[in-house]
Motif scaffolding. Sequence first.
Motif, short mmCIF file in Angstrom:
data_model
loop_
_atom_site.label_atom_id
_atom_site.label_comp_id
_atom_site.label_asym_id
_atom_site.label_seq_id
_atom_site.Cartn_x
_atom_site.Cartn_y
_atom_site.Cartn_z
N ILE A 139 0.84 -1.20 0.00
CA ILE A 139 0.00 0.00 0.00
C ILE A 139 0.87 1.25 0.00
O ILE A 139 0.64 2.18 -0.78
N THR A 140 1.88 1.27 0.86
CA THR A 140 2.77 2.45 0.87
C THR A 140 3.50 2.58 -0.47
O THR A 140 3.70 3.69 -0.96
N LYS A 141 3.87 1.46 -1.09
CA LYS A 141 4.51 1.52 -2.41
C LYS A 141 3.55 2.10 -3.44
O LYS A 141 3.94 2.97 -4.24
N SER A 142 2.30 1.66 -3.44
CA SER A 142 1.34 2.16 -4.42
C SER A 142 1.08 3.66 -4.22
O SER A 142 0.88 4.39 -5.19
N ILE A 143 1.09 4.09 -2.97
CA ILE A 143 0.91 5.52 -2.67
C ILE A 143 2.06 6.31 -3.29
O ILE A 143 1.84 7.29 -4.01
N LYS A 144 3.28 5.89 -3.03
CA LYS A 144 4.46 6.59 -3.55
C LYS A 144 4.52 6.53 -5.08
O LYS A 144 4.85 7.53 -5.73
N ASP A 145 4.18 5.37 -5.65
CA ASP A 145 4.23 5.22 -7.11
C ASP A 145 3.24 6.13 -7.83
O ASP A 145 3.43 6.45 -9.00
N SER A 146 2.19 6.56 -7.14
CA SER A 146 1.17 7.41 -7.78
C SER A 146 1.55 8.89 -7.80
O SER A 146 0.82 9.70 -8.36
N TRP A 173 -7.01 -4.14 0.23
CA TRP A 173 -6.92 -3.15 1.31
C TRP A 173 -8.18 -2.29 1.36
O TRP A 173 -8.77 -2.09 2.42
N GLU A 174 -8.60 -1.78 0.22
CA GLU A 174 -9.78 -0.90 0.17
C GLU A 174 -11.03 -1.65 0.63
O GLU A 174 -11.86 -1.08 1.37
N ASN A 175 -11.18 -2.88 0.22
CA ASN A 175 -12.33 -3.67 0.67
C ASN A 175 -12.28 -3.89 2.18
O ASN A 175 -13.32 -3.81 2.86
N LEU A 176 -11.11 -4.15 2.72
CA LEU A 176 -10.96 -4.30 4.16
C LEU A 176 -11.30 -2.99 4.89
O LEU A 176 -11.98 -3.00 5.92
#
Length: 113
Positions: free
Chosen positions: A35-42, A84-87
Amino acid sequence: MTSKKLYYACDLVDDPELIEEYKNYHSKNNTWPEITKSIKDSGIVDMEIYILANRLFMIMEVDETFTPERKQKMDKENPKVQEWENLMWKFQQALPTANKGEKWLQMSQIFKL
């Protein structure tokens, strides 16, 4: 590199046990690395989330590559982000003005000193 800040709000289900569990998921050692990787990649350079009762307030500092549309597309294509979003829907509830499926709503600045 230029950056700008964006501000968002979201509510949690008003249940003290769920709020504590949500906070635990967001503690430094429990945040999923994907999740933190996807945040930074965006294009998000920094992110902070604050809480008061069941109201969340998020500050995102983004670079010139970030757009909400690009982030949304990347999230939809990432199975771990979808998990993550579903959770998180277990804990989060939409603000009264949200459209169906919206959680975090962008806030508008009304004052600056």
